[in-house]
Design a protein around this motif. Structure first.
Motif, short mmCIF file in Angstrom:
data_model
loop_
_atom_site.label_atom_id
_atom_site.label_comp_id
_atom_site.label_asym_id
_atom_site.label_seq_id
_atom_site.Cartn_x
_atom_site.Cartn_y
_atom_site.Cartn_z
N VAL A 107 -4.12 20.32 61.19
CA VAL A 107 -4.40 21.67 60.69
C VAL A 107 -4.98 22.52 61.82
O VAL A 107 -5.85 22.06 62.57
N LEU A 108 -4.49 23.75 61.94
CA LEU A 108 -4.97 24.72 62.92
C LEU A 108 -5.29 26.03 62.22
O LEU A 108 -4.56 26.46 61.33
N GLY A 109 -6.37 26.68 62.65
CA GLY A 109 -6.70 27.99 62.12
C GLY A 109 -7.36 28.84 63.19
O GLY A 109 -8.01 28.32 64.10
N ALA A 166 -2.39 27.13 59.69
CA ALA A 166 -1.10 26.45 59.79
C ALA A 166 -1.33 24.94 59.78
O ALA A 166 -2.40 24.46 60.14
N GLN A 167 -0.31 24.21 59.39
CA GLN A 167 -0.41 22.75 59.43
C GLN A 167 0.94 22.08 59.38
O GLN A 167 1.92 22.63 58.88
N ASN A 168 0.97 20.86 59.94
CA ASN A 168 2.04 19.91 59.67
C ASN A 168 1.61 19.03 58.51
O ASN A 168 0.47 18.55 58.46
N ARG A 190 -12.20 29.49 65.18
CA ARG A 190 -11.01 28.65 65.20
C ARG A 190 -11.30 27.31 64.53
O ARG A 190 -12.46 26.91 64.36
N LEU A 191 -10.23 26.64 64.15
CA LEU A 191 -10.31 25.38 63.41
C LEU A 191 -9.24 24.44 63.94
O LEU A 191 -8.08 24.83 64.08
N VAL A 192 -9.64 23.21 64.23
CA VAL A 192 -8.70 22.13 64.55
C VAL A 192 -9.18 20.90 63.80
O VAL A 192 -10.35 20.52 63.90
N MET A 219 -5.03 24.51 72.48
CA MET A 219 -5.13 25.74 71.70
C MET A 219 -5.95 26.79 72.44
O MET A 219 -7.11 26.57 72.78
N GLY A 220 -5.31 27.92 72.69
CA GLY A 220 -5.97 29.00 73.40
C GLY A 220 -6.83 29.85 72.48
O GLY A 220 -6.90 29.62 71.27
N PRO A 221 -7.48 30.89 73.03
CA PRO A 221 -8.38 31.71 72.22
C PRO A 221 -7.66 32.58 71.20
O PRO A 221 -8.26 33.00 70.22
N SER A 222 -6.39 32.88 71.43
CA SER A 222 -5.64 33.70 70.48
C SER A 222 -4.17 33.32 70.55
O SER A 222 -3.41 33.89 71.33
#
Length: 347
Positions: free
Chosen positions: A102-104, A114-116, A237-239, A278-281
């Motif tokens: 999961v990414l946010g 977003a996610q797989n 951000r979220l990982v 994952m970058g800042p934006s």
């Protein structure tokens, strides 16, 4: 059948799902029975899980009955199939643990999540998007498999929910199954309402829930022992992958089994890669590219001996517009689709 429209009461929505996707539901249940053997439905129905569904989310319990009626399949099998995460700890031999990354991110124009969704390869080909119009509540677009009430989704009020299985956390037979928790959270019209639901119900399985709206991101790790926030308020951000970052309610037997299977190492490798990459934006396109990585891999294409494959990918944009993109399968084999809303989503 890619997008399945379901409107009305729980029973009416379920019947629409079962009727429109009848052959896919039957095929999905046949594969599930072959995977888990004949005992999973019995395990579920000798537990308190069905009673908890009826007590806490009667509308969703009715939806499950409607799916069974519409597809003309056994109701007990539909209930057990919708307890996918719970089947593992109910009986250790029923191993259908999911993966997921999961990414946010928060940006000036809103929030992206977003996610797989990684599931057993036998479920490939059953992918659908449910377009749900409840009799009371916001419209929802939900990634699912035929016969399931949902895996991850977003509603027209601009609230999105993504998830990661945390199989090493304690489960409990008196909790609410994960699929019902997801749908219950998506009934909220605000991020705060969704979080209040997550905090108010007992949890049957260890699971991370990422909740987002245009105003930001929240992250909670849930188990039978309680709900533990992870992200600090206002995080940008979220990982998250498949091991807990805050919740310490760990089942040592489950932890050792997952470690022996290589699941812990895989989860840590994905988390480390995504945190570095994952970058800042990133924007929606950037998040989608990260989820296509096949080196770690973040996107699981079915390497030999590995029991998971990327079932689908979602990308939600929550800002002036509420957009949802779904890829029902692997990159290069499935194209992105963007189902429209039947009602104008909230700004």
């Amino acid at each position: 059948m890619t997008v399945v429209d379901c409107a009305g009461t729980g029973r009416e929505r379920g019947r629409a799902h079962g009727e429109q996707a009848r052959e896919a539901v039957r095929a999905a249940l046949d594969r599930w029975r072959a995977d888990v053997g004949g005992g999973a439905a019995g395990l579920v129905h000798t537990s308190p899980l069905p009673g908890t569904l009826r007590r806490l989310v009667p509308d969703l319990a009715d939806e499950l009955r409607g799916i069974a009626e519409g597809a003309a399949v056994p109701f007990e099998d539909v209930v057990a199939y919708n307890c996918m995460d719970e089947q593992w700890w109910l009986g250790r031999r029923h191993r259908r643990r999911a993966g997921c990354s999961v990414l946010g991110e928060r940006a000036a124009d809103g929030t992206r999540l977003a996610q797989n969704m990684d599931l057993p390869p036998s479920m490939d080909g059953t992918q659908i998007v449910l377009r749900l119009r409840p009799a009371d509540g916001p419209e929802q677009l939900v990634l699912s498999a035929a016969g399931l009430i949902g895996l991850t989704g977003v509603n027209a009020a601009g609230v999105a929910v993504c998830v990661n299985t945390l199989g090493m956390l304690h489960g409990g037979p008196r909790g609410l199954p994960v699929a019902a928790v997801i749908r219950g959270a998506l009934a909220g019209r605000t991020r705060q309402e969704a979080l209040a639901f997550l905090s108010s119900v007992p949890h049957a399985s260890g699971q991370h829930y990422a909740v987002a709206d245009a105003g930001g991101l929240d992250s909670v790790e849930c188990s039978a022992g309680g709900v533990v926030p992870w992200l600090a308020p206002g995080a940008g951000r979220l990982v998250h992958t498949n091991h807990p970052l805050a919740n310490t309610d760990v089942d040592p037997v489950a932890l050792e089994e997952l470690r022996a299977e290589g699941r812990i190492g895989d989860s840590r490798a994905r988390l480390d890669f995504l945190e570095r990459a994952m970058g800042p934006s990133e924007g929606t396109a950037g998040l989608e590219r990260l989820l296509e990585d096949d080196t770690v891999p973040v996107c699981m294409s079915g390497r030999p001996g590995w029991p998971m494959r990327t079932f689908g990918t979602v990308a939600y944009e929550l800002g002036a517009q509420v957009r949802a993109r779904f890829r029902l399968g692997l990159p290069g084999r499935a194209a992105w689709i963007e189902p429209g809303w039947t009602t104008a989503p909230a700004a």
